[in-house]
Scaffold this motif. Structure first.
Motif, PDB file in Angstrom:
ATOM      1  N   SER A   1      25.483 -19.367  -7.896  1.00 31.99           N
ATOM      2  CA  SER A   1      25.182 -19.329  -9.333  1.00 31.99           C
ATOM      3  C   SER A   1      24.967 -20.736  -9.886  1.00 31.99           C
ATOM      4  O   SER A   1      24.067 -20.957 -10.713  1.00 31.99           O
ATOM      5  N   LEU A   2      25.784 -21.681  -9.458  1.00 29.60           N
ATOM      6  CA  LEU A   2      25.637 -23.050  -9.942  1.00 29.60           C
ATOM      7  C   LEU A   2      24.300 -23.640  -9.498  1.00 29.60           C
ATOM      8  O   LEU A   2      23.631 -24.332 -10.273  1.00 29.60           O
TER       9      LEU A   2
ATOM     10  N   GLU B   1      21.627 -21.986  -8.974  1.00 28.78           N
ATOM     11  CA  GLU B   1      20.606 -21.335  -9.796  1.00 28.78           C
ATOM     12  C   GLU B   1      20.545 -21.926 -11.203  1.00 28.78           C
ATOM     13  O   GLU B   1      19.549 -21.774 -11.903  1.00 28.78           O
ATOM     14  N   ASN B   2      21.636 -22.593 -11.602  1.00 31.14           N
ATOM     15  CA  ASN B   2      21.689 -23.218 -12.930  1.00 31.14           C
ATOM     16  C   ASN B   2      21.442 -24.725 -12.887  1.00 31.14           C
ATOM     17  O   ASN B   2      21.778 -25.439 -13.834  1.00 31.14           O
TER      18      ASN B   2
ATOM     19  N   SER C   1      31.341 -15.991 -17.102  1.00 31.13           N
ATOM     20  CA  SER C   1      29.933 -15.986 -16.709  1.00 31.13           C
ATOM     21  C   SER C   1      29.539 -17.340 -16.128  1.00 31.13           C
ATOM     22  O   SER C   1      30.058 -18.382 -16.538  1.00 31.13           O
ATOM     23  N   ALA C   2      28.639 -17.308 -15.167  1.00 33.69           N
ATOM     24  CA  ALA C   2      28.143 -18.547 -14.569  1.00 33.69           C
ATOM     25  C   ALA C   2      27.435 -19.403 -15.616  1.00 33.69           C
ATOM     26  O   ALA C   2      27.488 -20.634 -15.570  1.00 33.69           O
ATOM     27  N   ARG C   3      26.816 -18.745 -16.570  1.00 29.23           N
ATOM     28  CA  ARG C   3      26.102 -19.469 -17.616  1.00 29.23           C
ATOM     29  C   ARG C   3      27.074 -20.277 -18.488  1.00 29.23           C
ATOM     30  O   ARG C   3      26.810 -21.432 -18.830  1.00 29.23           O
TER      31      ARG C   3
ATOM     32  N   ALA D   1      28.409 -23.237 -16.472  1.00 30.78           N
ATOM     33  CA  ALA D   1      27.411 -24.301 -16.410  1.00 30.78           C
ATOM     34  C   ALA D   1      27.405 -25.105 -17.705  1.00 30.78           C
ATOM     35  O   ALA D   1      27.313 -26.339 -17.685  1.00 30.78           O
TER      36      ALA D   1
ATOM     37  N   ARG E   1      28.403 -29.113 -18.064  1.00 29.77           N
ATOM     38  CA  ARG E   1      27.542 -30.122 -18.693  1.00 29.77           C
ATOM     39  C   ARG E   1      28.285 -30.845 -19.808  1.00 29.77           C
ATOM     40  O   ARG E   1      28.110 -32.050 -20.014  1.00 29.77           O
TER      41      ARG E   1
END
Length: 236
Positions: free
Chosen positions: A22-23, A25-26, A106-108, A111, A115
């Motif tokens: 997932s990371l 992908e982000n 959530s992976a979102r 992320a 950041r």
């Protein structure tokens, strides 16, 4: 420039693999760690941008590891745990974590928080490079370029990136009360409800470190208003 490298330390193999995927992908690179030994090996051999640390990691557990990593490194740490109680969140932050997330998440969102903690560190480093100055207050000396904090007895106090950034903000606004919500924003603490105690824990950690050796930490709480560095600051 390579994407930031995130070290993922989780007790469950499937979770490690899923999180690394997932990371990536982000927009990150990810490196999995299953044990404390894996964490130390990675920190000693590659440039890790941030650590996602599972509190349930065993031998030693994630909480003890958080303390140990923080003693040796200023790498941003996000603790993750199935336990979302306020006590566990506060303990994680007290041990040196920069943020705390409850599973499942959530992976979102992870992320975004990664950041945020990395941006806080970059802002702090840019702050030091921009100033290239020293500040003195109540016998304390702060060198922004070297990120050094020296106590009145000339001993050096080690601060994390988040703690140093917070101290720099208080110095910039010396003898001025900064509202709690404003301080959270300036320090790069993620957006959170008013009940979030992240900034309070950071203040507590900073006070405790500046109070080592019997030195009084000139950081005061103004009830209902915010926090303030009560000493006058001399820039050099």
């Amino acid at each position: 420039m390579n994407p930031p490298l995130i070290l993922v330390a989780d007790a469950q193999q499937d979770m490690r693999q899923q999180l690394c995927k997932s990371l990536e992908e982000n927009g990150f690179r990810a490196l999995a760690a299953a044990t404390a030994g894996d964490i130390w090996s990675a920190l000693d051999s590659v440039a890790v941008s941030a650590l996602v640390l599972d509190a349930s990691l065993r031998g030693p557990d994630g909480m003890d590891l958080c303390r140990s990593v923080r003693e040796r490194s200023s790498v941003p740490i996000i603790m993750v745990s199935h336990n979302s109680s306020e006590v566990d969140r506060v303990v994680g932050l007290e041990l040196g974590a920069d943020d705390y997330m409850a599973k499942p998440y959530s992976a979102r969102e992870l992320a975004a928080r990664l950041r945020a903690v990395m941006r806080r560190g970059r802002n702090e480093r840019a702050l030091g490079l921009r100033r290239q100055t020293q500040a003195r207050f109540a016998g304390w000396a702060v060198d922004f370029a070297r990120r050094e904090v020296v106590a009145p007895d000339t001993s050096q106090v080690q601060l994390t990136a988040a703690e140093f950034s917070l101290l720099a903000i208080l110095i910039d606004h010396a003898q001025t009360v900064i509202a709690r919500t404003r301080l959270m924003e300036m320090a790069g603490v993620r957006e959170a409800p008013s009940s979030d105690r992240s900034i309070d824990v950071l203040i507590s950690r900073l006070r405790r470190k500046l109070g080592q050796g019997g030195h009084a930490a000139p950081i005061v709480t103004v009830r209902g208003a915010g926090y303030m560095l009560s000493a006058a600051v001399d820039r050099r």
